[in-house]
Design a protein around this motif. Sequence first.
Motif, mmCIF file in Angstrom:
data_model
loop_
_atom_site.group_PDB
_atom_site.id
_atom_site.type_symbol
_atom_site.label_atom_id
_atom_site.label_comp_id
_atom_site.label_asym_id
_atom_site.label_seq_id
_atom_site.Cartn_x
_atom_site.Cartn_y
_atom_site.Cartn_z
ATOM 1 N N ILE A 113 23.031 8.137 8.424
ATOM 2 C CA ILE A 113 21.764 7.678 8.667
ATOM 3 C C ILE A 113 21.618 7.480 10.149
ATOM 4 N N GLU A 114 20.808 8.261 10.705
ATOM 5 C CA GLU A 114 20.675 8.150 12.257
ATOM 6 C C GLU A 114 19.219 8.066 12.734
ATOM 7 N N VAL A 115 18.736 7.068 13.135
ATOM 8 C CA VAL A 115 17.451 6.658 13.508
ATOM 9 C C VAL A 115 17.446 6.013 14.734
ATOM 10 N N PRO A 116 16.805 6.512 15.869
ATOM 11 C CA PRO A 116 16.583 5.681 17.127
ATOM 12 C C PRO A 116 15.908 4.493 16.987
ATOM 13 N N GLU A 117 16.051 3.253 17.577
ATOM 14 C CA GLU A 117 15.469 1.894 17.669
ATOM 15 C C GLU A 117 14.154 2.064 17.648
ATOM 16 N N LYS A 118 13.578 2.919 18.484
ATOM 17 C CA LYS A 118 11.964 2.968 18.816
ATOM 18 C C LYS A 118 11.303 3.594 17.549
ATOM 19 N N LEU A 119 12.217 4.368 16.761
ATOM 20 C CA LEU A 119 11.251 4.889 15.462
ATOM 21 C C LEU A 119 11.354 3.809 14.457
ATOM 22 N N ARG A 120 12.148 2.916 14.410
ATOM 23 C CA ARG A 120 12.365 2.018 13.241
ATOM 24 C C ARG A 120 10.999 1.516 12.690
ATOM 25 N N LEU A 121 9.847 1.441 13.521
ATOM 26 C CA LEU A 121 8.674 0.639 12.983
ATOM 27 C C LEU A 121 7.525 1.769 12.815
ATOM 28 N N GLN A 122 8.085 3.103 13.013
ATOM 29 C CA GLN A 122 7.242 4.041 12.765
ATOM 30 C C GLN A 122 6.504 3.936 11.108
ATOM 31 N N ARG A 123 5.311 4.374 11.087
ATOM 32 C CA ARG A 123 4.855 4.388 9.482
ATOM 33 C C ARG A 123 5.185 5.497 8.905
ATOM 34 N N ILE A 124 5.470 5.548 7.563
ATOM 35 C CA ILE A 124 5.841 6.633 6.691
ATOM 36 C C ILE A 124 5.116 6.435 5.242
ATOM 37 N N PRO A 125 4.581 7.596 4.645
ATOM 38 C CA PRO A 125 4.328 7.338 3.502
ATOM 39 C C PRO A 125 5.389 6.840 2.396
ATOM 40 N N SER A 126 5.353 5.683 1.921
ATOM 41 C CA SER A 126 6.192 5.180 0.959
ATOM 42 C C SER A 126 7.033 6.442 -0.040
ATOM 43 N N ASN A 127 8.482 5.926 -0.181
ATOM 44 C CA ASN A 127 9.241 6.663 -0.995
ATOM 45 C C ASN A 127 8.992 8.281 -0.826
ATOM 46 N N THR A 128 8.886 8.822 0.464
ATOM 47 C CA THR A 128 8.914 10.151 0.680
ATOM 48 C C THR A 128 10.359 10.916 0.938
ATOM 49 N N LEU A 129 11.285 9.949 1.058
ATOM 50 C CA LEU A 129 12.777 10.740 1.381
ATOM 51 C C LEU A 129 13.508 10.697 -0.114
ATOM 52 N N GLN A 130 13.071 9.937 -0.834
ATOM 53 C CA GLN A 130 13.920 9.652 -2.220
ATOM 54 C C GLN A 130 14.386 10.933 -3.018
ATOM 55 N N ALA A 131 13.527 11.639 -3.303
ATOM 56 C CA ALA A 131 13.513 13.067 -3.937
ATOM 57 C C ALA A 131 14.599 13.886 -3.164
ATOM 58 N N PHE A 132 14.376 14.078 -1.919
ATOM 59 C CA PHE A 132 14.916 15.093 -1.057
ATOM 60 C C PHE A 132 16.558 14.502 -0.985
ATOM 61 N N ASN A 180 0.900 -1.026 -0.002
ATOM 62 C CA ASN A 180 0.045 0.003 0.045
ATOM 63 C C ASN A 180 0.827 1.262 -0.082
ATOM 64 N N ASN A 181 0.510 2.456 0.417
ATOM 65 C CA ASN A 181 1.010 3.591 0.084
ATOM 66 C C ASN A 181 1.909 4.007 1.256
ATOM 67 N N PHE A 182 2.006 3.095 2.404
ATOM 68 C CA PHE A 182 2.631 3.228 3.589
ATOM 69 C C PHE A 182 3.617 2.074 3.846
ATOM 70 N N TRP A 183 4.751 2.288 4.646
ATOM 71 C CA TRP A 183 5.475 1.166 5.241
ATOM 72 C C TRP A 183 6.213 1.839 6.133
ATOM 73 N N SER A 184 7.290 0.881 6.827
ATOM 74 C CA SER A 184 7.971 1.338 7.980
ATOM 75 C C SER A 184 9.257 2.480 7.681
ATOM 76 N N LEU A 185 9.536 3.149 8.659
ATOM 77 C CA LEU A 185 10.714 3.962 8.470
ATOM 78 C C LEU A 185 12.005 3.229 8.201
ATOM 79 N N MET A 186 11.928 1.847 8.712
ATOM 80 C CA MET A 186 13.197 0.704 8.448
ATOM 81 C C MET A 186 13.208 0.807 7.009
ATOM 82 N N GLU A 187 12.124 0.366 6.504
ATOM 83 C CA GLU A 187 12.059 0.179 5.097
ATOM 84 C C GLU A 187 12.287 1.041 4.174
#
Length: 446
Positions: free
Chosen positions: A311-330, A280-287
């Motif tokens: 790339i710095e991400v705390p362990e507790k945020l790794r399963l946080q949901r995010i719209p897929s492919n949000t960061l690629q362009a930036f 779907n249009n969302f996946w985890s921050l880890m992905e």
Amino acid sequence: MNKLNMQGAQNPETEDISDVEISLKNFDIVHLFGKEKLEAIQERISKVTGLAFVTVDFKGQPVTESTYFTEFCHCVRENKLTEQGCWSSDAYGAVQATITKKPSIYFCPCGLLEIAIPLIVRGHYLGGFIGGQVWCEDAPDSIVRLENILGQPELLESSGIDLNLRKKATALSYEQFCNVADLAAMIINQMTEYELSKLEGPKSDRGKIEALEREIQSLRYQKRQREMQLASMENNNNSRFVLNTLTSIANLSIIENATETNAALIVCIEYIKSLMNVKNNFWSLMEELDNVERYLTIQKLRYEDRLNYTIEVPEKLRLQRIPSNTLQAFVHQAVEHGVALKENGGTVKVSVQYMDDEVVIYIDDDGPGLNNEQLEKFYGHFDNGIYSDGILQSIETASKRMRLLFGKEYDVVTEVVENEGRRVCIRYPRYFDEGVITDVPDSNRG
């Protein structure tokens, strides 16, 4: 046929049920559904949501057999030392649902996340559905934990039950659990209204119109789902063709001993595979960040020592949901408009954090810090600005998608400082309903 307590029913054998008013004072959940139908409904809800369920009456007593119960919960409920804690937990959920008249989420005495969904008809509480048995590690501190109240941990230790069985329960993030629980509550409420409508007799013309409108909306939704499935199938077919082609080239690069080319192709293949696996249009921050790292790995092969990244991400945020492919362009912009424009290269940094009830992501580069007008001038000498415009268009598309999803207040903010670099700030709510995406086009799929 179930016996109902009717007002004004002089001759139940001949009088039309639509001419009488149903009294709910002595009416319970089994009367409404019937035990067999209730268990069939419960099983269907368990299959759809993946949650364990049992139905209780207004006293909190079970009226159905349990469905999809975990091995651990079966052991606890069959053990003489611990069974009382489970009954007390069910009763607590039922009471809370009665008081609040809405689903109540809590941790059972054994530390598993559960929900009590009340069944309320015309203001009368008839019973409820107790479901869950989910292992959850990121629930807010405000969620009630009955183990602190009922003292179940001490009883579990002396019961002989294998506590490792508990971690075999389905593991969900708190947000995932809430979404599944909302779905279960919606199904239960719709089924309740349907059963009650059959008892109350034919609907008024207005009621029929409302029912038709709901059916039309349902058909529209189903049509949209089919269109999305067809589009997904078409995109997957295109992606598979590209994937097979790249695999063939990767094999050829091995034969020709082109090791760097092979390494880049392997990472690119993994990137495409990850896109194909987005359901779907969302996946985890880890992905999301795994994909960002794949892109940066390819660029590292290209720029070598001129490009560094973190790339710095705390362990507790790794399963946080995010719209897929949000960061690629930036990230693409940070590499091409930042590091690549410096003679000695530079660093791209991606960092993620929680800030109150928001997820905040920063993408920094220490490039020359050119604004859009300067970039247009610079690239205009080489390719009439087409390359730069393509990156800027991707940036605007990604920004627009965030605004559509979460509102104008969540527009992406970019800060450019000449000779120092660029910082992009992406914010969105920590808790959100993924269902909103049904009305928002996915800019990442052709």
